[in-house]
Enzyme design. Sequence first.
Site, PDB file in Angstrom:
ATOM      1  N   ARG A 181     -60.138  -9.701 -63.166  1.00  0.00           N
ATOM      2  CA  ARG A 181     -59.225  -8.659 -63.653  1.00  0.00           C
ATOM      3  C   ARG A 181     -58.030  -9.243 -64.395  1.00  0.00           C
ATOM      4  O   ARG A 181     -57.286  -8.514 -65.063  1.00  0.00           O
ATOM      5  CB  ARG A 181     -58.741  -7.798 -62.480  1.00  0.00           C
ATOM      6  CG  ARG A 181     -57.737  -8.504 -61.577  1.00  0.00           C
ATOM      7  CD  ARG A 181     -57.574  -7.788 -60.238  1.00  0.00           C
ATOM      8  NE  ARG A 181     -56.836  -6.548 -60.329  1.00  0.00           N
ATOM      9  CZ  ARG A 181     -55.517  -6.418 -60.117  1.00  0.00           C
ATOM     10  NH1 ARG A 181     -54.780  -7.484 -59.869  1.00  0.00           N
ATOM     11  NH2 ARG A 181     -54.943  -5.238 -60.170  1.00  0.00           N
ATOM     12  N   ASN A 225     -44.174 -12.964 -65.575  1.00  0.00           N
ATOM     13  CA  ASN A 225     -45.249 -13.063 -64.587  1.00  0.00           C
ATOM     14  C   ASN A 225     -46.601 -13.301 -65.259  1.00  0.00           C
ATOM     15  O   ASN A 225     -47.383 -14.164 -64.856  1.00  0.00           O
ATOM     16  CB  ASN A 225     -45.242 -11.754 -63.798  1.00  0.00           C
ATOM     17  CG  ASN A 225     -46.264 -11.651 -62.692  1.00  0.00           C
ATOM     18  OD1 ASN A 225     -46.062 -10.915 -61.746  1.00  0.00           O
ATOM     19  ND2 ASN A 225     -47.382 -12.346 -62.773  1.00  0.00           N
ATOM     20  N   GLN A 236     -42.450 -15.845 -62.448  1.00  0.00           N
ATOM     21  CA  GLN A 236     -43.230 -16.438 -61.365  1.00  0.00           C
ATOM     22  C   GLN A 236     -42.646 -17.825 -61.102  1.00  0.00           C
ATOM     23  O   GLN A 236     -41.750 -18.270 -61.825  1.00  0.00           O
ATOM     24  CB  GLN A 236     -44.718 -16.519 -61.726  1.00  0.00           C
ATOM     25  CG  GLN A 236     -45.502 -15.273 -61.370  1.00  0.00           C
ATOM     26  CD  GLN A 236     -47.015 -15.467 -61.461  1.00  0.00           C
ATOM     27  OE1 GLN A 236     -47.506 -16.318 -62.182  1.00  0.00           O
ATOM     28  NE2 GLN A 236     -47.757 -14.653 -60.727  1.00  0.00           N
ATOM     29  N   PRO A 300     -46.644  -0.925 -62.849  1.00  0.00           N
ATOM     30  CA  PRO A 300     -47.621  -0.179 -63.654  1.00  0.00           C
ATOM     31  C   PRO A 300     -49.061  -0.562 -63.348  1.00  0.00           C
ATOM     32  O   PRO A 300     -49.953   0.301 -63.348  1.00  0.00           O
ATOM     33  CB  PRO A 300     -47.232  -0.537 -65.088  1.00  0.00           C
ATOM     34  CG  PRO A 300     -45.764  -0.790 -65.008  1.00  0.00           C
ATOM     35  CD  PRO A 300     -45.563  -1.477 -63.681  1.00  0.00           C
ATOM     36  N   GLU A 301     -49.320  -1.847 -63.077  1.00  0.00           N
ATOM     37  CA  GLU A 301     -50.684  -2.316 -62.828  1.00  0.00           C
ATOM     38  C   GLU A 301     -51.185  -1.978 -61.432  1.00  0.00           C
ATOM     39  O   GLU A 301     -52.375  -2.145 -61.140  1.00  0.00           O
ATOM     40  CB  GLU A 301     -50.776  -3.825 -63.076  1.00  0.00           C
ATOM     41  CG  GLU A 301     -50.226  -4.710 -61.971  1.00  0.00           C
ATOM     42  CD  GLU A 301     -48.721  -4.892 -61.968  1.00  0.00           C
ATOM     43  OE1 GLU A 301     -48.244  -5.797 -61.261  1.00  0.00           O
ATOM     44  OE2 GLU A 301     -48.011  -4.129 -62.674  1.00  0.00           O
ATOM     45  N   ASP A 335     -48.228 -12.223 -53.527  1.00  0.00           N
ATOM     46  CA  ASP A 335     -48.232 -10.777 -53.379  1.00  0.00           C
ATOM     47  C   ASP A 335     -49.561 -10.314 -52.770  1.00  0.00           C
ATOM     48  O   ASP A 335     -50.554 -10.287 -53.470  1.00  0.00           O
ATOM     49  CB  ASP A 335     -47.972 -10.082 -54.723  1.00  0.00           C
ATOM     50  CG  ASP A 335     -48.805 -10.664 -55.868  1.00  0.00           C
ATOM     51  OD1 ASP A 335     -49.291 -11.798 -55.765  1.00  0.00           O
ATOM     52  OD2 ASP A 335     -48.965  -9.952 -56.877  1.00  0.00           O
ATOM     53  N   GLU A 532     -60.960 -17.019 -56.567  1.00  0.00           N
ATOM     54  CA  GLU A 532     -59.494 -17.077 -56.616  1.00  0.00           C
ATOM     55  C   GLU A 532     -58.918 -17.657 -55.326  1.00  0.00           C
ATOM     56  O   GLU A 532     -57.923 -18.377 -55.345  1.00  0.00           O
ATOM     57  CB  GLU A 532     -58.974 -15.656 -56.837  1.00  0.00           C
ATOM     58  CG  GLU A 532     -57.483 -15.498 -56.774  1.00  0.00           C
ATOM     59  CD  GLU A 532     -57.078 -14.037 -56.675  1.00  0.00           C
ATOM     60  OE1 GLU A 532     -55.988 -13.709 -57.161  1.00  0.00           O
ATOM     61  OE2 GLU A 532     -57.840 -13.222 -56.104  1.00  0.00           O
TER      62      GLU A 532
END
Length: 626
Positions: A181, A225, A236, A300-301, A335, A532
């Site tokens: 993503r 970020n 970040q 928003p994401e 996060d 990830e």
Amino acid sequence: MASSCSIRCGSRNILVNAAATFLALLVVLRCFANAEKPSPCQSDVYCRGELLHTIQMASIYKDSKTFVDMKMKRPPDETLKSFREFMERHEQMPTRYQIERFVNDTFDPEGSEFEDWDPDDWTFRPKFLSRILDDDLRNFASELNGIWKMLGRKMKDDVRVNEELYSIIYVPHPVIVPGGRFREFYYWDSYWIVKGLLLSEMYTTVKGMLTNFVSLVDKIGFIPNGGRIYYTMRSQPPMLIPMVDEYLKITHDYEWLENNLYLLEKEFDFWMTNRTVEIEVDGVNYVLARYNEQSSGPRPESYKEDYLTSQSFRTNEEKDNYYSELKTAAESGWDFSSRWFILDGTNKGNLTNLKTRYIIPVDLNSIIYRNAVLLAQYNQRMGNESKVAYYQKRAAEWKRAIQAVLWHDEVGAWLDYDILNDIKRDYFYPTNILPLWTDCYDIAKREEYVSKVLKYLEKNKIMLNLGGIPTTLEHSGEQWDYPNAWPPLQYFVIMALNKTEDPWAQRLAYEISERWVRSNYKAYNETHSMFEKYDATVSGGHGGGGEYEVQLGFGWSNGVIMDLLNRYGDKLTAEDRFVATFHSNSTPQPVVVSTAGQVMTGILALVISLAAGFIGKMRCANNAAQ
């Protein structure tokens, strides 16, 4: 005398007495609320407004990020006019199906901003592969080298010409993205991507990525970020200067440094100006850094997720403070995690207890110290003596502050600091030893620090997990908590231990590396995917939890493995073995092969071996003292 901290808010200083911590939160939040918070960006399509709210709350897509990555087919004013007409036609209550049709008619699919790109500097067989003696691991590294081509992205020129139609931020050079993503560049991910690309000899690609980053500093004032406009109020972990350092070590491209040093300094200034806080400990004031995002509204994401969880708060002010905490946690890179929870002075609670803005992180401050040291070195090379003195002074101040505020001698590690409750947070995180990597401690007392850190790691039983070092020991369900193991955190621990020059610490670094490489190799063999994050409890398992499904790719995972194979490739083997002996020379060492049924026995033997090392080390120290 009670210790206290001074928190800078705008142009004012607020003195927070530790004996009245219940007032601290009220005072600080009031200070934050005095000025109206800006939105994440100025777009009424991608960052704020009725269109965003209506589409995201309709749950057309499984992932909220999908919509905000789409391209508008017409300019923003026409898109918003079409939306208003659409809402009027449906009396302000369109169905989910009608909203989906509107989106399909008005936007192009996500990913429309990219064109095919085959990097010119990619090579089939980079030299580092020859240093990997194990055939299986060499083939593994070779396949990882090939994945860079799949993760490469080049923006269409239309993004530059019609930037207002996109949420992506235009950059002139191609990038390597994390994967899944994450279709755009991400800031701190790129450090490990750069490490891998340099081993792959893709120097032009790395130079382009670094040039992209400094162009963003020039344009925005800092590195966001990620590469979307909805990220432009948060950053970040500041890994740009360490990225440049890795590039310079290989290429010696000091012309690039000379042309862009002022922009590296500009990014450093952003953190000094916007992310620092004064803390008083034992009557002395220190300045350290924290994460601190201040925009309004949901991310928003992740709009729907944030909006729904915010409903547990009563007032708009409380909701906006919660949104800022979510985005500040995203700025940290973690996060989300119980690391950022504060509930009654503990790390318990849930997302509604996020207080990231009130925690002084060990890793952030260690990185800032290293950045100051590197900027001093770069200015020395350029002959800027006044700047050398400035950055050396900054580094010295930061080291003193980290020692005074974050080091806990009895625990034997550096600990995050809670400025609401005026306490060190005694919870295990791999980042608690990061100052060993950045040399942010008294090197003259290295043996003392290393001995205490090794005992700290043994006490927290980090080697009882077959799949890697867990992010925390808390079972919160958040993705930056147990049992997930993240590549950058493995790297931090390995490099911190290895840099000490202590044989026991270096042995432990090797064994952590071996376990991590084998877990990644096993997962790749079984799924033909790099993940990830991974499961610390089992070798070859991928991670879970959090807001989205585990992502494939994956940039930083590939970079970490390539770096470890380059570093230890003359010793590592793909099979599940426990090292019986290990020396620092380059000769491959004998190993003892374990069957699956002997796994726990092997772990126990390893822990006992390490403990024996600790005891022997302490005895030697005692004998020397006598």
